[in-house]
Scaffold this active site. Sequence first.
Site, PDB file in Angstrom:
ATOM      1  N   THR A  55       0.820  -1.251   0.106  1.00 19.71           N
ATOM      2  CA  THR A  55       0.082  -0.017  -0.015  1.00 19.71           C
ATOM      3  C   THR A  55       0.929   1.286   0.144  1.00 19.71           C
ATOM      4  OG1 THR A  55      -0.154  -0.031   2.470  1.00 19.71           O
ATOM      5  CG2 THR A  55      -1.898  -1.158   1.290  1.00 19.71           C
ATOM      6  N   GLU A  96      13.344  -5.379   2.399  1.00 23.49           N
ATOM      7  CA  GLU A  96      14.547  -4.694   1.509  1.00 23.49           C
ATOM      8  C   GLU A  96      14.069  -3.749   0.506  1.00 23.49           C
ATOM      9  OE1 GLU A  96      17.500  -3.918   1.407  1.00 23.49           O
ATOM     10  OE2 GLU A  96      18.111  -6.012   1.722  1.00 23.49           O
ATOM     11  N   VAL A 144      13.707   1.114   1.132  1.00 19.89           N
ATOM     12  CA  VAL A 144      14.618   2.178   0.972  1.00 19.89           C
ATOM     13  C   VAL A 144      15.686   1.844   0.055  1.00 19.89           C
ATOM     14  CG1 VAL A 144      16.382   3.429   2.060  1.00 19.89           C
ATOM     15  CG2 VAL A 144      14.466   2.625   3.618  1.00 19.89           C
ATOM     16  N   GLU A 196       4.987  12.459  -6.741  1.00 19.16           N
ATOM     17  CA  GLU A 196       3.622  12.203  -6.586  1.00 19.16           C
ATOM     18  C   GLU A 196       2.783  13.319  -7.059  1.00 19.16           C
ATOM     19  OE1 GLU A 196       2.422   9.483  -5.242  1.00 19.16           O
ATOM     20  OE2 GLU A 196       4.372   8.702  -4.853  1.00 19.16           O
ATOM     21  N   ASP A 250       9.437  12.357   2.800  1.00 16.82           N
ATOM     22  CA  ASP A 250       9.781  11.241   2.564  1.00 16.82           C
ATOM     23  C   ASP A 250      11.144  10.544   2.874  1.00 16.82           C
ATOM     24  OD1 ASP A 250       9.309   9.075   0.418  1.00 16.82           O
ATOM     25  OD2 ASP A 250      11.207   9.534  -0.118  1.00 16.82           O
ATOM     26  N   LYS A 310      12.179   7.687   5.663  1.00 16.04           N
ATOM     27  CA  LYS A 310      13.160   6.691   5.126  1.00 16.04           C
ATOM     28  C   LYS A 310      14.266   6.513   6.025  1.00 16.04           C
ATOM     29  CE  LYS A 310      12.606   6.513   0.099  1.00 16.04           C
ATOM     30  NZ  LYS A 310      12.477   7.419  -0.979  1.00 16.04           N
TER      31      LYS A 310
END
Lengths: 323, 323
Positions: free
Chosen positions: A80, A134, A137, A194, A205, A209
Amino acid sequence: MAEILASRARVHGIASFDGAVIGIVTGGHGALVREDGIDLAAALAQWREHGRFVAEDGRAPMTALEAVRGLDYDVMVELTPLGRPVRGAPAIAHVREALARRRHVVTANKAPLAWAGRELFALARANGVEFLHEATVMDGVPVFNLARHGLRGATVTRIQGILNSTTNAILSALEAGVSFEDALARAQREGYAEADPSDDLEGWDAAVKVCALANVLLDADLRPESVAREGIDGVDAARVAGVLSRDRRLKLVAEAWGRGPSVQARVGLREVPRTDPFALVEGTSSILRLVTDLAGTIVITEEHPDIRVTAYGVISDLLAIGP
Amino acid sequence: MAEILASRARVHGIASFDGAVIGIVTGGHGALVREDGIDLAAALAQWREHGRFVAEDGRAPMTALEAVRGLDYDVMVELTPLGRPVRGAPAIAHVREALARRRHVVTANKAPLAWAGRELFALARANGVEFLHEATVMDGVPVFNLARHGLRGATVTRIQGILNSTTNAILSALEAGVSFEDALARAQREGYAEADPSDDLEGWDAAVKVCALANVLLDADLRPESVAREGIDGVDAARVAGVLSRDRRLKLVAEAWGRGPSVQARVGLREVPRTDPFALVEGTSSILRLVTDLAGTIVITEEHPDIRVTAYGVISDLLAIGP
């Protein structure tokens, strides 16, 4: 991903994933459930033609949470979108449910690591299942596997990365004389920004991360909201040109340092000297530096990935779980 | 390495290696053998004081091959020098003997991979033991573990690296106007060039390393003698300056490509553009690019390692084998 999964010749070490997928459930694009195995090539064709999944057997579509709770699967793959304003919902609930049912989880969504990493790893351990991530990132670049299997006995003390493509591309474009608006429009056209780019531009973002990385590699229990965060919204051509004139480049760098409860993290604009490999990162490329106590300093660069590489990250986790 | 091994606090995940080492056998610096475990701190002190090992119990010193054949160990750690003119002797014989006795092997010597990789991996498999070699290329940077655990299902199609420090440091020094002789003398003084530097200067060291990498990562069966090889012996200041004037840098690059029996390799001088991270590699740093089919292109850089990092590569292999 279905493209790769459907093609047995492309993935070595396994015969095929055909018949191994029993449910594909989306938020707003329908669901396919077949307990005897979905025909992936047919599902892919349906997706390409209709942009959604329609079950042939007329079975009522189920929600993702119903599927996680009700289906009989070995591995739940969580794909998602991030859900930053809702702090990782619904992904975290999906992962929690699956782990509690003693099912392995593979996620390409970084939210579960960033907002609930410690809880979910403990849950996986208690239930004797894997919680792999995995693809969250640097796409399929095995940063987590490198630390898990390659740095035994060593301790990572600091991480530092350029982890967001949209902001990096805009900063490069500003250097080349392109306006902020044109650079953003181009990133959106090319598919890595986006439609609502605020999570990228405001540094969210990158903050999510660096949290995901820190919660695994530095044994932290950070949340994205506690990362000191700067975005690129205020940056203009004059500032970028000033940095260039000092033979440096302006980059949005995410960092975390310390160990366990003492870990701190920040996302901010940094003037990077030309001698640093961070100065060479362009486009969709990304870079991560791991400073360790015994294994020295290791820099991993992902050069110009395409979307297949993210899919590969998920596949590599599935292969790690095994048949 | 004994420094790290002797210090339990430095290596996490294990209590200590004390008592776990039963034999240290050197070529010309004596041997220590105690079947109930060597006191590593005392051995280290002895080494620092005398530059050799002397057994307290008056036991006659044994050769390495006698130790490999006669002692009762779980893991044999091979740390002899390369032995390029003798095609990897005596390291290959040590590894072969130990594997045939069903003992695990950890090597920091790249010769067994470069001249006998395929044979020795087959022998390890047949005997159900591990043959690990993380320290052979790029010190403790987990390039082999990355490929083994991080690239499941993907295929490496090309490798490319700057793998030799001596030649890289001399090329940098030539750019800065230092003479070849002075640059070489400095590399020897700082300990990364051998007293006889011909293996470095003629490209042999890089050829052996690219063979070791190719024989594992590309499933090749190459030998260093079949690598097309160019060294830096003919390079002078004028040539280096000419490359610099085109905004490029002259680097000794090792490459291999293909798969299995079709793999080819070469070591040669390349004009690297400034936009390539290979252009930033200085001093003892090294870099490796892995081009893959599904996982994209991954670049790993080791930044300014010290000698401890090689030792760490061995320790990480020992930890992978487990108690």
